[in-house]
Design a protein around this motif. Structure first.
Motif, PDB file in Angstrom:
ATOM      1  N   LEU A  23     -24.684 120.903 -28.171  1.00  0.00           N
ATOM      2  CA  LEU A  23     -24.148 121.001 -26.679  1.00  0.00           C
ATOM      3  C   LEU A  23     -22.569 121.959 -26.396  1.00  0.00           C
ATOM      4  O   LEU A  23     -22.565 122.104 -25.569  1.00  0.00           O
ATOM      5  N   GLY A  24     -22.167 122.296 -27.712  1.00  0.00           N
ATOM      6  CA  GLY A  24     -21.687 122.699 -27.445  1.00  0.00           C
ATOM      7  C   GLY A  24     -21.383 123.707 -27.132  1.00  0.00           C
ATOM      8  O   GLY A  24     -21.178 125.147 -25.930  1.00  0.00           O
ATOM      9  N   ARG A  25     -23.147 124.851 -27.366  1.00  0.00           N
ATOM     10  CA  ARG A  25     -23.658 125.935 -26.900  1.00  0.00           C
ATOM     11  C   ARG A  25     -23.982 125.608 -25.224  1.00  0.00           C
ATOM     12  O   ARG A  25     -23.959 126.720 -25.101  1.00  0.00           O
ATOM     13  N   MET A  26     -24.298 124.304 -25.297  1.00  0.00           N
ATOM     14  CA  MET A  26     -24.450 124.243 -23.629  1.00  0.00           C
ATOM     15  C   MET A  26     -23.408 124.899 -22.568  1.00  0.00           C
ATOM     16  O   MET A  26     -23.760 125.648 -21.798  1.00  0.00           O
ATOM     17  N   ARG A  27     -22.448 124.379 -23.449  1.00  0.00           N
ATOM     18  CA  ARG A  27     -21.056 124.709 -22.203  1.00  0.00           C
ATOM     19  C   ARG A  27     -20.490 125.538 -22.436  1.00  0.00           C
ATOM     20  O   ARG A  27     -20.468 125.631 -21.578  1.00  0.00           O
ATOM     21  N   TYR A  28     -20.611 126.255 -23.723  1.00  0.00           N
ATOM     22  CA  TYR A  28     -20.184 127.638 -23.311  1.00  0.00           C
ATOM     23  C   TYR A  28     -20.906 128.237 -22.584  1.00  0.00           C
ATOM     24  O   TYR A  28     -20.534 129.674 -21.948  1.00  0.00           O
ATOM     25  N   ALA A  29     -22.210 127.559 -22.336  1.00  0.00           N
ATOM     26  CA  ALA A  29     -23.264 128.783 -22.013  1.00  0.00           C
ATOM     27  C   ALA A  29     -22.855 128.780 -20.735  1.00  0.00           C
ATOM     28  O   ALA A  29     -22.784 129.847 -20.157  1.00  0.00           O
ATOM     29  N   LEU A  30     -22.600 127.702 -20.164  1.00  0.00           N
ATOM     30  CA  LEU A  30     -22.308 127.464 -18.666  1.00  0.00           C
ATOM     31  C   LEU A  30     -20.947 127.700 -18.298  1.00  0.00           C
ATOM     32  O   LEU A  30     -20.774 128.986 -17.570  1.00  0.00           O
ATOM     33  N   ILE A  31     -20.069 127.829 -19.279  1.00  0.00           N
ATOM     34  CA  ILE A  31     -19.008 128.125 -19.001  1.00  0.00           C
ATOM     35  C   ILE A  31     -19.053 130.263 -18.954  1.00  0.00           C
ATOM     36  O   ILE A  31     -18.702 130.947 -18.004  1.00  0.00           O
ATOM     37  N   ASN A  32     -19.725 131.275 -20.247  1.00  0.00           N
ATOM     38  CA  ASN A  32     -20.173 132.363 -19.644  1.00  0.00           C
ATOM     39  C   ASN A  32     -21.140 132.316 -18.755  1.00  0.00           C
ATOM     40  O   ASN A  32     -20.594 133.628 -17.842  1.00  0.00           O
ATOM     41  N   VAL A  50     -20.505 135.646 -15.982  1.00  0.00           N
ATOM     42  CA  VAL A  50     -21.065 136.791 -15.767  1.00  0.00           C
ATOM     43  C   VAL A  50     -21.313 136.345 -14.111  1.00  0.00           C
ATOM     44  O   VAL A  50     -21.054 137.782 -13.556  1.00  0.00           O
ATOM     45  N   ILE A  51     -21.175 135.876 -13.154  1.00  0.00           N
ATOM     46  CA  ILE A  51     -21.586 135.275 -12.057  1.00  0.00           C
ATOM     47  C   ILE A  51     -20.429 135.719 -11.409  1.00  0.00           C
ATOM     48  O   ILE A  51     -20.151 136.877 -10.216  1.00  0.00           O
ATOM     49  N   GLU A  52     -19.272 135.212 -11.663  1.00  0.00           N
ATOM     50  CA  GLU A  52     -18.297 136.142 -11.247  1.00  0.00           C
ATOM     51  C   GLU A  52     -18.065 138.285 -11.695  1.00  0.00           C
ATOM     52  O   GLU A  52     -17.860 138.262 -10.930  1.00  0.00           O
ATOM     53  N   LYS A  53     -18.690 138.182 -12.379  1.00  0.00           N
ATOM     54  CA  LYS A  53     -18.768 139.926 -12.954  1.00  0.00           C
ATOM     55  C   LYS A  53     -19.385 139.933 -11.715  1.00  0.00           C
ATOM     56  O   LYS A  53     -18.976 141.025 -11.295  1.00  0.00           O
ATOM     57  N   HIS A  54     -20.172 139.774 -11.495  1.00  0.00           N
ATOM     58  CA  HIS A  54     -21.366 140.057 -10.920  1.00  0.00           C
ATOM     59  C   HIS A  54     -20.661 140.010  -9.147  1.00  0.00           C
ATOM     60  O   HIS A  54     -21.911 140.739  -7.895  1.00  0.00           O
ATOM     61  N   ASN A  55     -19.844 139.273  -9.277  1.00  0.00           N
ATOM     62  CA  ASN A  55     -19.709 139.156  -7.987  1.00  0.00           C
ATOM     63  C   ASN A  55     -20.874 138.276  -6.769  1.00  0.00           C
ATOM     64  O   ASN A  55     -20.881 139.192  -5.350  1.00  0.00           O
ATOM     65  N   LEU A  56     -21.498 137.144  -7.319  1.00  0.00           N
ATOM     66  CA  LEU A  56     -22.569 136.634  -6.978  1.00  0.00           C
ATOM     67  C   LEU A  56     -22.008 136.075  -5.275  1.00  0.00           C
ATOM     68  O   LEU A  56     -21.016 135.394  -6.169  1.00  0.00           O
ATOM     69  N   VAL A  57     -22.829 135.366  -4.652  1.00  0.00           N
ATOM     70  CA  VAL A  57     -22.474 133.602  -4.370  1.00  0.00           C
ATOM     71  C   VAL A  57     -23.480 132.968  -4.178  1.00  0.00           C
ATOM     72  O   VAL A  57     -24.416 133.631  -3.963  1.00  0.00           O
ATOM     73  N   LEU A  58     -23.435 131.716  -4.697  1.00  0.00           N
ATOM     74  CA  LEU A  58     -24.625 130.997  -4.903  1.00  0.00           C
ATOM     75  C   LEU A  58     -24.301 129.877  -4.024  1.00  0.00           C
ATOM     76  O   LEU A  58     -23.154 129.414  -4.282  1.00  0.00           O
ATOM     77  N   THR A  59     -25.085 129.376  -3.667  1.00  0.00           N
ATOM     78  CA  THR A  59     -25.077 128.388  -2.909  1.00  0.00           C
ATOM     79  C   THR A  59     -26.541 127.575  -3.040  1.00  0.00           C
ATOM     80  O   THR A  59     -26.731 127.796  -3.665  1.00  0.00           O
ATOM     81  N   ASN A  60     -26.020 126.285  -2.313  1.00  0.00           N
ATOM     82  CA  ASN A  60     -27.038 124.944  -2.491  1.00  0.00           C
ATOM     83  C   ASN A  60     -27.695 124.836  -1.371  1.00  0.00           C
ATOM     84  O   ASN A  60     -27.022 125.094  -0.491  1.00  0.00           O
TER      85      ASN A  60
END
Length: 194
Positions: free
Chosen positions: A171-180, A184-194
């Protein structure tokens, strides 16, 4: 193709050094491909022209500020700008709901919508491709748990058994995966939508 990239890099450098004609050459060289890409997403000549112009306004501003560092990958960089502006257009016109980056952020909810029209499907496919590339930047243990949970639909109990760690660790690894992944998304300045 490599020769075009080298020429593009030379023209970008020349434009940054003050040669305005270099930008005209770059625009003329790639305008058909960029415009066609935009039009294939919006299916409206006027909107495509507006987004095309906005794309090059953003290109010019970025180059003039000295923020360009794509190392000879000019066209993919411009296409990414155009792609983001297309998504902004859809969001602004409420043709595509904005993905809220709330505290319980889960990028994979973007990929779950089964009732997509062609427009949204194109963007969903692009987001899927982006996410598959982005998750490669995660630490191995986080990547492993994320892939098992999201792509293989395994429970945390199954993940725990497969990896030999406790459920809480999984669970912790999954949580950190989503945080990281968010970082990464912010670093690459991506826009993600649904």
């Amino acid at each position: 193709m490599e020769k075009t990239e080298a020429n593009d890099a030379f023209l970008v450098k020349s434009y940054i050094e003050g040669n305005e004609q270099s930008l005209s050459i770059l625009i003329n060289r790639h305008q058909h491909r960029i415009y066609s890409f935009i039009f294939s997403k919006v299916f409206d000549k006027d909107v495509a022209e507006d987004i095309f112009q906005d794309t090059f306004i953003k290109v010019i501003r970025t180059l003039k500020r000295g923020k360009y560092n794509e190392e000879g990958k000019f066209l993919p960089w411009v296409m990414r700008i155009a792609h983001n502006l297309v998504i902004d257009h859809f969001r602004k016109n409420k043709r595509m709901p904005k993905f809220e980056n709330s505290g319980d952020f889960n990028i994979f909810s973007v990929l779950c919508d089964s009732g997509l029209n062609a427009e949204k499907q194109i963007i969903k496919d692009q987001i899927e491709a982006d996410v598959k590339e982005l998750i490669k930047e995660l630490p191995e243990d986080q990547l492993e748990v994320l892939v098992m949970r999201i792509y293989k639909d395994m429970s945390f109990k199954e993940i725990s058994e497969r990896t030999g760690v406790s459920i809480n660790t999984a669970l912790g690894r999954m949580r950190y995966a989503l945080i990281n992944l968010r970082k990464v998304i912010e670093k690459h300045n991506l826009v993600l939508t649904n």
